[in-house]
Scaffold this motif. Structure first.
Motif, short mmCIF file in Angstrom:
data_model
loop_
_atom_site.label_atom_id
_atom_site.label_comp_id
_atom_site.label_asym_id
_atom_site.label_seq_id
_atom_site.Cartn_x
_atom_site.Cartn_y
_atom_site.Cartn_z
N PRO A 89 12.77 10.47 12.74
CA PRO A 89 12.62 9.85 14.06
C PRO A 89 11.37 8.97 14.17
O PRO A 89 11.41 7.92 14.81
N LEU A 90 10.30 9.36 13.51
CA LEU A 90 9.09 8.54 13.52
C LEU A 90 9.26 7.31 12.63
O LEU A 90 8.80 6.21 12.99
N LEU A 91 9.94 7.47 11.51
CA LEU A 91 10.19 6.33 10.62
C LEU A 91 10.96 5.23 11.34
O LEU A 91 10.71 4.05 11.12
N GLU A 92 11.89 5.63 12.21
CA GLU A 92 12.67 4.66 12.96
C GLU A 92 11.79 3.82 13.88
O GLU A 92 12.10 2.66 14.16
N ILE A 140 0.87 -1.18 0.00
CA ILE A 140 0.00 0.00 0.00
C ILE A 140 0.91 1.22 0.00
O ILE A 140 1.83 1.32 0.81
N SER A 141 0.65 2.14 -0.93
CA SER A 141 1.40 3.39 -0.99
C SER A 141 0.63 4.43 -0.20
O SER A 141 -0.57 4.61 -0.43
N LEU A 142 1.30 5.11 0.72
CA LEU A 142 0.68 6.18 1.49
C LEU A 142 1.27 7.50 1.06
O LEU A 142 2.49 7.64 0.98
N TYR A 143 0.39 8.45 0.77
CA TYR A 143 0.80 9.78 0.32
C TYR A 143 0.53 10.75 1.45
O TYR A 143 -0.61 11.03 1.78
N LYS A 146 8.14 -2.06 9.76
CA LYS A 146 8.57 -2.47 8.43
C LYS A 146 7.93 -1.59 7.35
O LYS A 146 6.72 -1.55 7.21
N HIS A 147 8.79 -0.87 6.60
CA HIS A 147 8.31 0.05 5.56
C HIS A 147 9.45 0.38 4.59
O HIS A 147 10.61 0.06 4.85
N ILE A 205 4.03 0.30 2.65
CA ILE A 205 3.93 -0.78 3.64
C ILE A 205 3.25 -1.97 2.97
O ILE A 205 2.48 -1.82 2.04
N LYS A 206 3.55 -3.15 3.49
CA LYS A 206 2.89 -4.35 2.96
C LYS A 206 1.54 -4.53 3.64
O LYS A 206 0.55 -4.84 3.00
N ARG A 207 1.53 -4.38 4.97
CA ARG A 207 0.28 -4.52 5.71
C ARG A 207 0.36 -3.71 7.01
O ARG A 207 1.46 -3.46 7.52
#
Length: 141
Positions: free
Chosen positions: A94-97, A81-84, A101-102, A111-113
């Motif tokens: 910092p939030l991505l960390e 799923i692509s999130l825009y 899994k992404h 993300i896959k799910r």
């Protein structure tokens, strides 16, 4: 000047999601739809044939190019799923960390799910993306 190819349509976002073949992806997209609607206060609108978007943001680049795009949205793709989030995704390092899994692109999060990510962190990212868009809009408008 070239016109945006991705525009809002009259196609039902709910019907689009209901027509998804992968049951897990359908469930995840319904949950994302609820999250983004809660964050924006806007109903889901199809942008082009495959993007579910919420809210509208008018942008204008220094080059003079301008147009309208959704504040936030998502698109179910094969295997992900692509999130825009309509912001500089790298500013959210910092939030991505903490997300889980992404993968990332220039302005996208892949993300896959939803089970692979921390939903509280994802909600915060959605809200920050909206704030960034609103702040840039108030500065340029």
């Amino acid at each position: 000047m070239a016109e945006n190819k991705t525009k809002p349509t009259n196609v039902s976002a709910a019907k689009f999601i209901d027509a998804l073949e992968d049951p897990q992806q359908k469930k995840d997209c319904k949950q994302l739809s609820k999250m983004m609607r809660a964050a924006t206060g806007e109903r889901a609108v199809m942008w082009g044939p495959s993007i579910v978007g919420f809210g509208t943001h008018h942008y204008k680049y220094e080059s003079g190019r301008e147009g309208d795009i959704m504040m936030v949205g998502f698109a179910p793709r094969k295997g992900q799923i692509s999130l825009y989030l309509t912001c500089d995704i790298q500013q959210m390092a910092p939030l991505l960390e903490k997300l889980g899994k992404h993968k990332t692109g220039k302005g996208c999060l892949y993300i896959k799910r939803l089970a692979d990510v921390d939903l509280d962190v994802l909600s915060e990212m959605i809200e920050r993306g909206i704030e960034e868009v609103e702040n840039s809009h108030s500065k340029s408008g």
